[in-house]
Structures are given as structure tokens and as C-alpha cells.
Design a protein around this motif. Structure first.
Motif, PDB file in Angstrom:
ATOM      1  N   LEU A  24       2.142   4.479  -2.552  1.00 31.49           N
ATOM      2  CA  LEU A  24       1.726   3.233  -3.179  1.00 31.49           C
ATOM      3  C   LEU A  24       1.015   3.450  -4.507  1.00 31.49           C
ATOM      4  O   LEU A  24       1.322   2.784  -5.497  1.00 31.49           O
ATOM      5  N   SER A  25       0.062   4.369  -4.553  1.00 30.24           N
ATOM      6  CA  SER A  25      -0.732   4.542  -5.772  1.00 30.24           C
ATOM      7  C   SER A  25       0.044   5.193  -6.907  1.00 30.24           C
ATOM      8  O   SER A  25      -0.309   5.037  -8.070  1.00 30.24           O
ATOM      9  N   GLU A  26       1.109   5.917  -6.573  1.00 30.47           N
ATOM     10  CA  GLU A  26       1.905   6.587  -7.602  1.00 30.47           C
ATOM     11  C   GLU A  26       3.266   5.948  -7.840  1.00 30.47           C
ATOM     12  O   GLU A  26       3.822   6.086  -8.928  1.00 30.47           O
ATOM     13  N   GLY A  27       3.819   5.277  -6.832  1.00 37.85           N
ATOM     14  CA  GLY A  27       5.197   4.823  -6.951  1.00 37.85           C
ATOM     15  C   GLY A  27       5.456   3.344  -6.775  1.00 37.85           C
ATOM     16  O   GLY A  27       6.599   2.915  -6.853  1.00 37.85           O
ATOM     17  N   ALA A  28       4.421   2.555  -6.541  1.00 42.76           N
ATOM     18  CA  ALA A  28       4.622   1.122  -6.331  1.00 42.76           C
ATOM     19  C   ALA A  28       3.999   0.351  -7.495  1.00 42.76           C
ATOM     20  O   ALA A  28       2.797   0.471  -7.735  1.00 42.76           O
ATOM     21  N   TYR A  29       4.801  -0.432  -8.206  1.00 46.14           N
ATOM     22  CA  TYR A  29       4.304  -1.136  -9.392  1.00 46.14           C
ATOM     23  C   TYR A  29       3.087  -2.012  -9.068  1.00 46.14           C
ATOM     24  O   TYR A  29       2.227  -2.202  -9.913  1.00 46.14           O
ATOM     25  N   TRP A  30       2.990  -2.539  -7.873  1.00 49.34           N
ATOM     26  CA  TRP A  30       1.902  -3.451  -7.520  1.00 49.34           C
ATOM     27  C   TRP A  30       0.620  -2.732  -7.095  1.00 49.34           C
ATOM     28  O   TRP A  30      -0.421  -3.367  -6.944  1.00 49.34           O
ATOM     29  N   ALA A  31       0.684  -1.420  -6.864  1.00 49.22           N
ATOM     30  CA  ALA A  31      -0.490  -0.703  -6.347  1.00 49.22           C
ATOM     31  C   ALA A  31      -0.806   0.558  -7.139  1.00 49.22           C
ATOM     32  O   ALA A  31      -1.593   1.386  -6.678  1.00 49.22           O
ATOM     33  N   LYS A  32      -0.204   0.709  -8.304  1.00 51.39           N
ATOM     34  CA  LYS A  32      -0.447   1.925  -9.112  1.00 51.39           C
ATOM     35  C   LYS A  32      -1.940   2.137  -9.329  1.00 51.39           C
ATOM     36  O   LYS A  32      -2.658   1.215  -9.707  1.00 51.39           O
ATOM     37  N   GLY A  33      -2.369   3.339  -9.039  1.00 48.99           N
ATOM     38  CA  GLY A  33      -3.754   3.699  -9.247  1.00 48.99           C
ATOM     39  C   GLY A  33      -4.717   3.219  -8.175  1.00 48.99           C
ATOM     40  O   GLY A  33      -5.925   3.408  -8.296  1.00 48.99           O
ATOM     41  N   ARG A  34      -4.212   2.607  -7.105  1.00 45.50           N
ATOM     42  CA  ARG A  34      -5.104   2.126  -6.047  1.00 45.50           C
ATOM     43  C   ARG A  34      -5.856   3.316  -5.457  1.00 45.50           C
ATOM     44  O   ARG A  34      -5.247   4.291  -5.025  1.00 45.50           O
ATOM     45  N   PRO A  35      -7.170   3.255  -5.426  1.00 44.99           N
ATOM     46  CA  PRO A  35      -7.944   4.365  -4.861  1.00 44.99           C
ATOM     47  C   PRO A  35      -7.696   4.541  -3.362  1.00 44.99           C
ATOM     48  O   PRO A  35      -7.431   3.573  -2.647  1.00 44.99           O
ATOM     49  N   ARG A  36      -7.790   5.781  -2.905  1.00 41.08           N
ATOM     50  CA  ARG A  36      -7.570   6.097  -1.483  1.00 41.08           C
ATOM     51  C   ARG A  36      -8.502   5.284  -0.591  1.00 41.08           C
ATOM     52  O   ARG A  36      -8.089   4.777   0.454  1.00 41.08           O
ATOM     53  N   GLU A  37      -9.750   5.132  -0.984  1.00 33.18           N
ATOM     54  CA  GLU A  37     -10.720   4.386  -0.172  1.00 33.18           C
ATOM     55  C   GLU A  37     -10.280   2.934  -0.003  1.00 33.18           C
ATOM     56  O   GLU A  37     -10.394   2.362   1.085  1.00 33.18           O
ATOM     57  N   LYS A  38      -9.741   2.327  -1.046  1.00 34.66           N
ATOM     58  CA  LYS A  38      -9.243   0.953  -0.934  1.00 34.66           C
ATOM     59  C   LYS A  38      -8.034   0.886  -0.021  1.00 34.66           C
ATOM     60  O   LYS A  38      -7.885  -0.058   0.755  1.00 34.66           O
ATOM     61  N   GLN A  39      -7.172   1.883  -0.106  1.00 36.45           N
ATOM     62  CA  GLN A  39      -6.003   1.895   0.770  1.00 36.45           C
ATOM     63  C   GLN A  39      -6.442   2.013   2.230  1.00 36.45           C
ATOM     64  O   GLN A  39      -5.906   1.334   3.100  1.00 36.45           O
ATOM     65  N   GLU A  40      -7.413   2.846   2.491  1.00 35.63           N
ATOM     66  CA  GLU A  40      -7.902   3.004   3.865  1.00 35.63           C
ATOM     67  C   GLU A  40      -8.514   1.701   4.375  1.00 35.63           C
ATOM     68  O   GLU A  40      -8.310   1.340   5.540  1.00 35.63           O
ATOM     69  N   ARG A  41      -9.238   0.989   3.518  1.00 33.57           N
ATOM     70  CA  ARG A  41      -9.808  -0.296   3.917  1.00 33.57           C
ATOM     71  C   ARG A  41      -8.717  -1.330   4.155  1.00 33.57           C
ATOM     72  O   ARG A  41      -8.810  -2.150   5.079  1.00 33.57           O
ATOM     73  N   ALA A  42      -7.662  -1.303   3.342  1.00 37.14           N
ATOM     74  CA  ALA A  42      -6.541  -2.221   3.532  1.00 37.14           C
ATOM     75  C   ALA A  42      -5.849  -1.945   4.863  1.00 37.14           C
ATOM     76  O   ALA A  42      -5.500  -2.874   5.599  1.00 37.14           O
ATOM     77  N   ILE A  43      -5.668  -0.690   5.179  1.00 37.80           N
ATOM     78  CA  ILE A  43      -5.068  -0.321   6.462  1.00 37.80           C
ATOM     79  C   ILE A  43      -5.936  -0.821   7.613  1.00 37.80           C
ATOM     80  O   ILE A  43      -5.437  -1.412   8.575  1.00 37.80           O
ATOM     81  N   ALA A  44      -7.236  -0.605   7.510  1.00 37.82           N
ATOM     82  CA  ALA A  44      -8.154  -0.998   8.582  1.00 37.82           C
ATOM     83  C   ALA A  44      -8.158  -2.507   8.818  1.00 37.82           C
ATOM     84  O   ALA A  44      -8.370  -2.946   9.957  1.00 37.82           O
ATOM     85  N   GLY A  45      -7.898  -3.293   7.791  1.00 38.99           N
ATOM     86  CA  GLY A  45      -7.940  -4.737   7.920  1.00 38.99           C
ATOM     87  C   GLY A  45      -6.587  -5.395   8.103  1.00 38.99           C
ATOM     88  O   GLY A  45      -6.474  -6.614   7.989  1.00 38.99           O
ATOM     89  N   SER A  46      -5.558  -4.618   8.408  1.00 40.32           N
ATOM     90  CA  SER A  46      -4.197  -5.151   8.467  1.00 40.32           C
ATOM     91  C   SER A  46      -3.478  -4.732   9.742  1.00 40.32           C
ATOM     92  O   SER A  46      -3.877  -3.790  10.416  1.00 40.32           O
ATOM     93  N   LEU A  47      -2.395  -5.424  10.021  1.00 45.30           N
ATOM     94  CA  LEU A  47      -1.437  -5.000  11.033  1.00 45.30           C
ATOM     95  C   LEU A  47      -0.462  -4.092  10.293  1.00 45.30           C
ATOM     96  O   LEU A  47       0.198  -4.527   9.347  1.00 45.30           O
ATOM     97  N   ASN A  48      -0.401  -2.830  10.695  1.00 47.91           N
ATOM     98  CA  ASN A  48       0.373  -1.827   9.964  1.00 47.91           C
ATOM     99  C   ASN A  48       1.666  -1.482  10.687  1.00 47.91           C
ATOM    100  O   ASN A  48       1.701  -1.430  11.923  1.00 47.91           O
ATOM    101  N   PHE A  49       2.685  -1.202   9.901  1.00 48.49           N
ATOM    102  CA  PHE A  49       3.985  -0.810  10.419  1.00 48.49           C
ATOM    103  C   PHE A  49       4.390   0.503   9.764  1.00 48.49           C
ATOM    104  O   PHE A  49       4.406   0.595   8.533  1.00 48.49           O
ATOM    105  N   GLY A  50       4.692   1.482  10.568  1.00 49.70           N
ATOM    106  CA  GLY A  50       5.229   2.731  10.069  1.00 49.70           C
ATOM    107  C   GLY A  50       6.683   2.853  10.499  1.00 49.70           C
ATOM    108  O   GLY A  50       7.030   2.494  11.633  1.00 49.70           O
TER     109      GLY A  50
END
Length: 140
Positions: A24-50
């Protein structure tokens, strides 16, 4: 239906968070540069699908849904490993997420995309009937 050799799991403990963050932080136009800590918080607050390769267990895709579980959901951060694109995994993955959410009885599932309209159209998404009544606060 997922292609043979792939499965979807909603267990956040199974996510390869490092891989998801890199995608996401390197290859997704909508999330470029998103910090790892923010991604972890987004995961914690979401229903995730792998999306996983059943033979190797390697993660092949990721999506998350922000929802109250009753009336509304926002599908976001959908990403398929670039090396695996062109095999129909994106459409199959979006359909699997849609099917999982069907049991919630949600009134509405929204998403935003700049370039994957055909993928989502194949699984039933359509443009907003009346986009003029929707508003946004923050980045568009």
C-alpha cells in the motif's frame, strides 16, 4: 469463485502486515507514503481480508472493510500482488468480500476507485445514482 489454489481468511493474525504495508505505501496511489503505524491502526479498526496461496501460505492480496456490521460498509485498500495480476484474482477476491458481507444485511457498501471500475462492476457495484447528495470532508 476463487481460482483453485487460493483462499480468503479474515483472521488479522494471519496477515503479513509488513507485506501489506509495503504494497500500500509503495504501490497504491491512494496510500503512498502511509506510515506503518497508521496501517497497523487501520488494520486494528477494520474487518480484514487476506487472499492466500494455499500451497505456500503466502499472502497474495489484501482488502479491508470499515463497517458498523449492521447498516454500512466501506471497502478499501484492495490490493493484489502485482506479480499475480491478470489472472482474475482481483475480481474473485472482490466477490469473496462481497459474499462475506452479504450475511450482515448491510444497506450499502461503498468504495472509491480511480482505475478498477470494471473489476467492481463485475461483482455488482455501480456508480452512485445521485452523487450530488454525497459530500466529503478532507482529501477527495
Amino acid at each position: 469463485m476463487l481460482p483453485e489454489g487460493y483462499e480468503v481468511d479474515t483472521d488479522p493474525a494471519r496477515l503479513d502486515v509488513e507485506r501489506v504495508h509495503g504494497w500500500l505505501s509503495e504501490g497504491a496511489y491512494w496510500a503512498k507514503g502511509r506510515p506503518r503505524e497508521k496501517q497497523e491502526r487501520a488494520i486494528a479498526g477494520s474487518l480484514n481480508f487476506g487472499l492466500y496461496d494455499t500451497a505456500s501460505g503466502a499472502q497474495a492480496g489484501y482488502a479491508r472493510v470499515v463497517t458498523d456490521g449492521v447498516t454500512f460498509a466501506w471497502l478499501c485498500d484492495v490490493f493484489i500482488d502485482p506479480a499475480l495480476r491478470g489472472q482474475g484474482l482481483g475480481t474473485a477476491f472482490a466477490a469473496a468480500v462481497r459474499d462475506h458481507l452479504a450475511g450482515f444485511g448491510l444497506r450499502r457498501i461503498l468504495l472509491a476507485t480511480a482505475d478498477a471500475h470494471d473489476v467492481y462492476r463485475k461483482v455488482g457495484f455501480v456508480p452512485l445514482a445521485d452523487p450530488g447528495k454525497w459530500m466529503v470532508l478532507g482529501e477527495e
